[in-house]
Design an enzyme around this catalytic site. Sequence first.
Site, PDB file in Angstrom:
ATOM      1  N   ASP A  33     -16.188 -41.347  96.475  1.00  0.00           N
ATOM      2  CA  ASP A  33     -15.815 -40.265  95.556  1.00  0.00           C
ATOM      3  C   ASP A  33     -14.313 -39.982  95.643  1.00  0.00           C
ATOM      4  OD1 ASP A  33     -16.266 -38.328  93.659  1.00  0.00           O
ATOM      5  OD2 ASP A  33     -16.897 -36.802  95.097  1.00  0.00           O
ATOM      6  N   ASN A  81     -23.761 -39.936  86.023  1.00  0.00           N
ATOM      7  CA  ASN A  81     -22.403 -40.302  85.577  1.00  0.00           C
ATOM      8  C   ASN A  81     -22.342 -40.696  84.097  1.00  0.00           C
ATOM      9  OD1 ASN A  81     -21.484 -41.758  88.785  1.00  0.00           O
ATOM     10  ND2 ASN A  81     -20.974 -39.747  87.978  1.00  0.00           N
TER      11      ASN A  81
HETATM   12  C1  IPE Z   1     -21.186 -39.282  93.213  1.00  0.00           C
HETATM   13  O1  IPE Z   1     -19.970 -38.771  92.824  1.00  0.00           O
HETATM   14  C2  IPE Z   1     -21.485 -40.542  92.460  1.00  0.00           C
HETATM   15  C3  IPE Z   1     -20.652 -41.692  92.808  1.00  0.00           C
HETATM   16  C4  IPE Z   1     -19.720 -41.718  93.722  1.00  0.00           C
HETATM   17  C5  IPE Z   1     -20.943 -42.888  92.059  1.00  0.00           C
HETATM   18  P1  IPE Z   1     -19.840 -37.703  91.634  1.00  0.00           P
HETATM   19  O2  IPE Z   1     -18.382 -37.435  91.465  1.00  0.00           O
HETATM   20  O3  IPE Z   1     -20.581 -38.155  90.447  1.00  0.00           O
HETATM   21  O4  IPE Z   1     -20.585 -36.428  92.250  1.00  0.00           O
HETATM   22  P2  IPE Z   1     -20.461 -34.894  91.875  1.00  0.00           P
HETATM   23  O5  IPE Z   1     -20.563 -34.795  90.378  1.00  0.00           O
HETATM   24  O6  IPE Z   1     -19.135 -34.422  92.367  1.00  0.00           O
HETATM   25  O7  IPE Z   1     -21.588 -34.241  92.611  1.00  0.00           O
HETATM   26  C1  IPE Z   2     -16.014 -41.591  92.119  1.00  0.00           C
HETATM   27  O1  IPE Z   2     -14.850 -40.961  91.731  1.00  0.00           O
HETATM   28  C2  IPE Z   2     -16.378 -42.719  91.199  1.00  0.00           C
HETATM   29  C3  IPE Z   2     -17.547 -42.457  90.360  1.00  0.00           C
HETATM   30  C4  IPE Z   2     -18.256 -41.376  90.357  1.00  0.00           C
HETATM   31  C5  IPE Z   2     -17.923 -43.493  89.434  1.00  0.00           C
HETATM   32  P1  IPE Z   2     -14.840 -39.755  90.706  1.00  0.00           P
HETATM   33  O2  IPE Z   2     -14.598 -40.294  89.343  1.00  0.00           O
HETATM   34  O3  IPE Z   2     -16.057 -38.928  90.820  1.00  0.00           O
HETATM   35  O4  IPE Z   2     -13.571 -38.960  91.192  1.00  0.00           O
HETATM   36  P2  IPE Z   2     -13.397 -37.380  91.224  1.00  0.00           P
HETATM   37  O5  IPE Z   2     -14.534 -36.818  91.985  1.00  0.00           O
HETATM   38  O6  IPE Z   2     -13.386 -36.926  89.789  1.00  0.00           O
HETATM   39  O7  IPE Z   2     -12.083 -37.182  91.906  1.00  0.00           O
HETATM   40 MG    MG Z   3     -16.505 -37.292  91.914  1.00  0.00          MG
END
Ligand code: IPE
Ligand code: IPE
Ligand code: MG
Length: 253
Positions: A33, A81
């Site tokens: 993340d 997502n």
């Molecule tokens: C979890 O991260 C999913 C992945 C890393 C693929 P998210 O960014 O989607 O999680 P939330 O929305 O902060 O809980």
């Molecule tokens: C994790 O990074 C990757 C996926 C969830 C696909 P994020 O895109 O969630 O990054 P933040 O949480 O917005 O920084």
């Molecule tokens: Mg995230």
Amino acid sequence: MDTYSEEPATQHRATPIDTSAGALPRHVAIIMDGNGRWAIQHGMPRVLGHRQGVKALKPLVKECARLGIEVLTVYAFSTENWSRPAAEVNTLMSLLEEFLHQETPELKTEGVRIRTIGNISDLPEPAQNALAWARQETVNETRMVLNLALNYGGRDELVRAVNRWINDPSVPQTERKLDPGTLERYLDTAGLPDPDLLIRSSGELRLSNFLLWQLAYAEIYITDTLWPDFTAKEFSQALYTYQQRARRFGGLG
Ligand code: IPE
Ligand code: IPE
Ligand code: MG
């Protein structure tokens, strides 16, 4: 947010890890993340954060192979997502294809078998094709498993598992009583040990629907480091932290 490691980030131990300090995990699961926040911090569009995030993965796979860690499961795309803008979702799918085409040959030479969890049949066709190719290319590799969680959600997995069991014609009607061992055979992770260690980058203190069943007794390591900045050095710090933990599984240790 707090960094839940026993040593400050500035004192990361260098690899190679001291294997005499305690047992290493068999299975490490990572919530990768913070790509978006990394991009914003660098004045870039979010998609470039994802591109940078993909680069962080290969050194960790190699480190797992070197250390004899059997399984590395990475959360790459959740069932939730899809709610992101279409352009971001499309970029993530393209990056997946690119990663598989570029890295599968080298991963294969490292003895890495690629497999997946999640509802792969709902991914765009080019991504499905790239996955099918990568899985087939590496099907005979036995040194370690790189398990990609794609269109994965713990709740979705549990529901699909129960439905697979209900619809399995090989289960006699008279035996229709579900127990934990039976359910596990219908999960996407069937055949894999449960994760011993869960790592989440970028400081969020939640599971975000990841491996809800399998993480029951995982040790948790959460770091403020944003995923594109997560290095093999910090990975060794997470492993060292894991080695110091007393796992009791509800008993007295
Ligand atoms: C979890 O991260 C999913 C992945 C890393 C693929 P998210 O960014 O989607 O999680 P939330 O929305 O902060 O809980
Ligand atoms: C994790 O990074 C990757 C996926 C969830 C696909 P994020 O895109 O969630 O990054 P933040 O949480 O917005 O920084
Ligand atoms: Mg995230």
